[in-house]
Design a protein around this motif. Structure first.
Motif, PDB file in Angstrom:
ATOM      1  N   SER A  50       0.812  -1.223   0.000  1.00 38.02           N
ATOM      2  CA  SER A  50       0.000   0.000   0.000  1.00 38.02           C
ATOM      3  C   SER A  50       0.843   1.269   0.000  1.00 38.02           C
ATOM      4  O   SER A  50       0.296   2.369  -0.036  1.00 38.02           O
ATOM      5  CB  SER A  50      -0.934   0.009   1.212  1.00 38.02           C
ATOM      6  N   GLY A  51       2.176   1.121   0.077  1.00 41.14           N
ATOM      7  CA  GLY A  51       3.047   2.295  -0.006  1.00 41.14           C
ATOM      8  C   GLY A  51       3.794   2.642   1.260  1.00 41.14           C
ATOM      9  O   GLY A  51       4.543   3.625   1.289  1.00 41.14           O
ATOM     10  N   MET A  52       3.623   1.867   2.315  1.00 46.43           N
ATOM     11  CA  MET A  52       4.385   2.130   3.540  1.00 46.43           C
ATOM     12  C   MET A  52       5.860   1.860   3.285  1.00 46.43           C
ATOM     13  O   MET A  52       6.214   0.974   2.499  1.00 46.43           O
ATOM     14  CB  MET A  52       3.910   1.222   4.683  1.00 46.43           C
ATOM     15  N   ASN A  53       6.737   2.604   3.985  1.00 49.31           N
ATOM     16  CA  ASN A  53       8.154   2.279   3.914  1.00 49.31           C
ATOM     17  C   ASN A  53       8.447   1.125   4.869  1.00 49.31           C
ATOM     18  O   ASN A  53       7.573   0.672   5.626  1.00 49.31           O
ATOM     19  CB  ASN A  53       9.034   3.499   4.207  1.00 49.31           C
ATOM     20  N   LYS A 108      -9.456  -0.614  -2.437  1.00 46.56           N
ATOM     21  CA  LYS A 108      -8.092  -0.596  -2.963  1.00 46.56           C
ATOM     22  C   LYS A 108      -7.207  -1.597  -2.225  1.00 46.56           C
ATOM     23  O   LYS A 108      -6.419  -2.322  -2.835  1.00 46.56           O
ATOM     24  CB  LYS A 108      -7.504   0.814  -2.848  1.00 46.56           C
TER      25      LYS A 108
END
Length: 340
Positions: A182-185, A319
């Motif tokens: 989902s885009g977390m680092n 999503k």
């Protein structure tokens, strides 16, 4: 035979380099640079020099500027720097020390003095490095102990309605996988993985007669069951000093919310629900569906993935649900690795 440490000598006068190389060459490997630009390039090479003897008065780039650049870069900031200078005022000496230099050697150079200064500061640097390693090891041990305690507390709750408590491991790894997707680092996703095992800690406060009941709960029993969210929140609340426990609190309080606003305890909808709660909701439900419980048989993988797809936009963030479905192979690998 122990490998020699490396000293980088930086001076625009060849004679000065020769003097220092002569004084130090028997005990140390010597590298030389005749200007600041070359010195910086050599310092950035691996393995880096163990110490730098740096002339102050050089054309184009003086020693102060070289020192400032080296101390500003993570891969060279640790290297001890000793300034070499003909004469120096107290103001210049203070300036050099503020920039990060550890000492000064004055010209004309006395070889035995230069050798002793280098020995002293290499010994200090080695002690500092050893101390850092020890502190890091102890810090890592403390950190690991805290993470294990958090996981075990989460498993303590799960043992009440799950034979092995492996639910929290699977759910935590599902959360990490979905967090990255989902885009977390890496740092955020790892914190999510470490916080997720606390999602149902409030089950500790639910009577076994309700938690372990075979069959459908009555409306009164279901009302009691839902209080595990607030119980978990009470356990995890007010840990402002710990980002991990703050995230665990958020997950505990929001993983039963639904994207359509029909969840509990607050009836949040859509992106009102914190991202970590929306992620945990999918991970928790999928694992609950595919696990055997006192009141149900385990669902097949296909049936569980099918429900995630059907409930996208209703129970789950659409999503995130789509991302979860795209991760099927990795999800099933985790499920197999941590099977009951």
């Amino acid at each position: 035979m122990e490998e020699k440490l490396t000293v980088l000598v930086v001076d625009d006068t060849p004679e000065n380099i020769e003097v220092l190389a002569g004084a130090l060459g028997k005990e140390y490997r010597i590298k030389a640079a005749n200007n600041g630009h070359v010195a910086i390039k050599i310092a950035q090479m691996q393995p880096a020099p163990d110490l730098i003897l740096l002339d102050i008065m050089m054309p184009d780039m003086d020693g102060y500027e070289v020192c400032e650049i080296l101390k500003s870069q993570p891969n060279t900031a640790h290297i001890p720097i000793i300034f070499v200078t003909a004469k120096i005022s107290p103001e210049d000496e203070i300036r050099g020390l503020q920039l990060g230099a550890v000492d000064y050697i004055t010209k004309p150079i006395t070889p035995i003095v230069a050798l002793q200064r280098v020995k002293t500061h290499l010994a200090l640097a080695n002690q500092k490095r050893e101390l850092y390693i020890q502190v890091e090891e102890q810090t890592q041990e403390i950190r690991q102990s805290k993470l294990e305690m958090i996981e075990r507390l989460g498993r303590a709750a799960e043992y009440k309605d799950n034979e092995t408590g492996m639910h929290v491991k699977r759910m935590a790894h599902y959360c990490y996988l979905l967090g990255i997707a989902s885009g977390m680092n890496e740092e955020q996703a790892t914190r999510l993985k470490n916080a997720a095992p606390m999602h149902d800690i409030g089950k500790i406060g639910i009577p076994d007669g309700i938690l372990l009941k075979e069959g459908k709960l009555t409306s009164e029993e279901w009302a009691v069951m839902k209080t595990h969210v607030e119980i978990g929140g009470d356990i995890l609340r007010n840990h402002s000093h710990s980002e991990l426990l703050k995230m665990a609190y958020t997950i505990a309080m929001s993983h039963h919310e639904k994207f359509n606003g029909q969840g509990y305890p607050k009836g949040l909808a859509g992106e009102e629900i914190p991202l970590v709660g929306r992620i945990a909701a999918i991970a928790d439900v999928f694992d609950a569906l595919t696990s055997e419980r006192p009141y149900k048989q385990a669902w097949s993988d296909d049936r569980a993935f099918g429900l995630i797809e059907e409930e996208a936009g209703e129970h789950f963030d659409p999503k995130l649900a789509a991302l979860f479905l795209s991760l099927r192979e990795q999800i099933l690998e985790i499920k197999e690795r941590f099977k009951d």
